[in-house]
Design an enzyme around this catalytic site. Structure first.
Site, mmCIF file in Angstrom:
data_model
loop_
_atom_site.group_PDB
_atom_site.id
_atom_site.type_symbol
_atom_site.label_atom_id
_atom_site.label_comp_id
_atom_site.label_asym_id
_atom_site.label_seq_id
_atom_site.Cartn_x
_atom_site.Cartn_y
_atom_site.Cartn_z
ATOM 1 C CE LYS A 53 7.879 -2.660 -8.840
ATOM 2 N NZ LYS A 53 7.903 -4.111 -8.875
ATOM 3 C CD GLN A 97 10.466 -6.696 -9.466
ATOM 4 O OE1 GLN A 97 9.893 -5.944 -8.681
ATOM 5 N NE2 GLN A 97 10.100 -6.807 -10.727
ATOM 6 C CG ASP A 120 3.854 -7.190 -5.245
ATOM 7 O OD1 ASP A 120 3.567 -6.337 -6.101
ATOM 8 O OD2 ASP A 120 4.973 -7.713 -5.140
HETATM 9 N N1 GUN Z 1 7.650 -8.568 -11.441
HETATM 10 C C1 GUN Z 1 6.983 -7.980 -12.474
HETATM 11 N N2 GUN Z 1 5.914 -7.298 -12.009
HETATM 12 C C2 GUN Z 1 5.919 -7.440 -10.663
HETATM 13 C C3 GUN Z 1 5.074 -6.950 -9.632
HETATM 14 O O1 GUN Z 1 4.085 -6.244 -9.858
HETATM 15 N N3 GUN Z 1 5.413 -7.317 -8.366
HETATM 16 C C4 GUN Z 1 6.487 -8.112 -8.099
HETATM 17 N N4 GUN Z 1 6.724 -8.422 -6.830
HETATM 18 N N5 GUN Z 1 7.288 -8.582 -9.037
HETATM 19 C C5 GUN Z 1 6.999 -8.243 -10.305
#
Ligand code: GUN
Length: 294
Positions: A53, A97, A120
């Site tokens: 990311k 995350q 998100d």
């Molecule tokens: N963990 C796995 N996929 C995601 C996601 O799309 N967003 C977040 N914040 N954590 C994740």
């Protein structure tokens, strides 16, 4: 005739090119889109996602504020950081995350993120806005699926979509997005889940099947209609001693069987996967744009 492959890598590349130009336009107006990233702990998979990311932000010329916190970080410390990011004008989107360590309540943390920076799309206010069809940040994986369908020219108005899986991050939101009274939506949506009596009865009627059950071979060729569009959201590790790393990734769909019968199909990897981070960048840029309008 074998199914046409929906190339998620290529579509993600195209969208990122568009976004790069958007970032340049915003920077020319004095705004650099910024993403605040928080990772608590040292889970290798999460570290790898978070690094991807951050790298993606960099490639687009965006700002990323990276916060890697030790596993013993308290909930209070994490909430303090979220509060700080909520009021930081250089941060337009916040990503904490998941999963978080067991001593931290994920719901409390998600609820603490300002809905204005909830890129998100997990905050209950954001979800509520999505359900009633208001403008909001659409959560990244379902938004990525929607873009794959739109950009592959799949007709959704009046189509019967069967979603297999009812998770909060894929099944529920994609179903909601596709039945909205909106352009590229207006579908009739059926949601199947672990207690559905005969999943195949439903999927055989579907113009579009979205498999998000988290189990290999959830969808096999006998379960789909000739010419259907098949979207595979699954990412499952299967032991494979012939591979150096000892496993390979497969989706929820029997790709080989279904690709002989479907009209369009996404591969795993290289289908839905590359779209998730792309839509996170999209949401962050939309959030930055909104600051110019306010
Ligand atoms: N963990 C796995 N996929 C995601 C996601 O799309 N967003 C977040 N914040 N954590 C994740």
């Amino acid at each position: 005739m074998p199914a046409e492959i929906i190339d998620g890598k290529q579509i993600a590349r195209e969208i990122r090119e568009e976004l790069k130009r958007e970032v340049e336009r915003l920077k020319a107006q004095g705004v650099t889109p910024g993403l605040g990233v928080v990772l608590v702990g040292d889970d290798p998979a999460s570290q790898s996602y978070v690094s991807s990311k951050e790298k993606a932000c960099e490639q687009l010329g965006m700002y990323s504020d990276d916060n890697r916190l030790p596993p013993e970080t308290t909930q209070e410390e994490l909430l303090e950081l979220v509060d700080k990011m909520n009021i930081d004008p250089n941060i337009h989107g916040i990503l904490v995350q998941l999963p978080l360590p067991g001593h931290i309540d994920e719901k409390i943390v998600i609820n603490a993120i300002s809905p204005d920076k909830d890129v998100d799309g997990f905050h209950p206010v954001t979800i509520g806005r999505m359900v009633i069809g208001d403008t909001c940040f659409l959560s990244c994986t379902p938004h990525g699926i929607w873009q794959l369908l739109i950009r592959s020219g799949v007709e959704m108005s009046g189509a019967h979509v069967v979603v297999v899986g009812r998770s909060n991050i894929v099944g529920k939101p994609i179903a909601n997005m596709l039945y909205q009274k909106k352009e590229h939506a207006n579908a009739t949506v059926t949601i199947c889940h672990t207690r559905t009596k005969d999943i195949a009865y439903h999927t055989r009627q579907a113009d579009i099947v979205i498999a998000a059950a988290g189990r290999p071979d959830t969808i096999t060729a006998d379960m789909i209609k000739q010419g259907a569009t098949i979207i595979d959201v699954g990412i499952n590790r299967i032991d494979d001693p012939t591979r150096k790393r000892g496993y390979r990734l497969v989706g929820d769909v029997d790709f080989e069987g279904c690709s002989r019968k479907a009209g369009l199909i996404t591969p795993v990897p290289g289908g839905v996967g590359p779209m998730t981070i792309t839509m996170l960048l999209y949401n962050t840029i939309e959030s930055a744009k909104a600051t110019l309008q306010s």
